[in-house]
Design an enzyme around this catalytic site. Sequence first.
Site, PDB file in Angstrom:
ATOM      1  N   LYS A  59       0.671  -1.461   0.111  1.00 17.24           N
ATOM      2  CA  LYS A  59       0.342  -0.090  -0.242  1.00 17.24           C
ATOM      3  C   LYS A  59       1.325   1.332  -0.157  1.00 17.24           C
ATOM      4  CE  LYS A  59      -3.917  -2.063   2.677  1.00 17.24           C
ATOM      5  NZ  LYS A  59      -4.469  -1.975   3.952  1.00 17.24           N
ATOM      6  N   ALA A  71      -1.196   1.277   6.201  1.00 12.03           N
ATOM      7  CA  ALA A  71      -1.374   0.279   7.007  1.00 12.03           C
ATOM      8  C   ALA A  71      -2.336  -0.752   7.475  1.00 12.03           C
ATOM      9  CB  ALA A  71      -1.835   0.505   9.129  1.00 12.03           C
ATOM     10  N   ASP A  72      -1.708  -1.628   7.452  1.00 15.33           N
ATOM     11  CA  ASP A  72      -2.902  -2.916   7.462  1.00 15.33           C
ATOM     12  C   ASP A  72      -3.166  -4.064   8.368  1.00 15.33           C
ATOM     13  OD1 ASP A  72      -4.437  -4.323   4.596  1.00 15.33           O
ATOM     14  OD2 ASP A  72      -3.121  -5.468   6.208  1.00 15.33           O
ATOM     15  N   THR A  73      -4.119  -4.486   9.037  1.00 13.78           N
ATOM     16  CA  THR A  73      -4.559  -5.083  10.308  1.00 13.78           C
ATOM     17  C   THR A  73      -4.405  -6.474   9.480  1.00 13.78           C
ATOM     18  OG1 THR A  73      -5.417  -2.823  11.319  1.00 13.78           O
ATOM     19  CG2 THR A  73      -6.174  -5.107  12.217  1.00 13.78           C
TER      20      THR A  73
END
Length: 191
Positions: A59, A71-73
Amino acid sequence: MAGRATPLVLTLASGSPRRRALLEALGFPLKVVPPRVEEAGEDLPQDPRELALALARRKGEEVPGEWVLAADTVVDLDGQVLGKPRDRVENHLFLRLLSGRTHLVHTAIYLRTPQDLVVEVHTTRVRFRNLSEEEIAWYVQSREGLDKAGGYGAQGLGMALLEGIEGDFYTVVGLPVARVFALLWERGFRP
């Protein structure tokens, strides 16, 4: 207007309204550019922690700018990734799997600055209450969990599903705010 410094702007490489709201609450000048990144594929790691890192990196690399945050969760139930549910049926399944159990939430951040690049992951342990079928149906009907990893939002109606959190609450929401603030502050970026 010679001699005036151009104000810094943080580019948020995310379409998440929660991440945007958290950064705006801190007062950071923000530009939102949602990246077009596939969140599934054979070339992505299977390990939940590594997957969060890979997606945050993808990203961030997709979006131009001097100051870029992505960010990625990922929700990790005993090594199994629970992503965003495709529909209410899958949302119901996810909540049934999480009921009465502890899982991990990994949020990876990618911060590119003029000085350096920081890519790291933060993990919080979340414990769900034992949920009745009626409680699961109530939550699924709200549709709140459809755009969230694991199919629930700790900051919304989903707070009623949780029994406890060990670690940073904001990592579960999708952005370890205190860490991001500190990283930006240390590099001279001020709200």
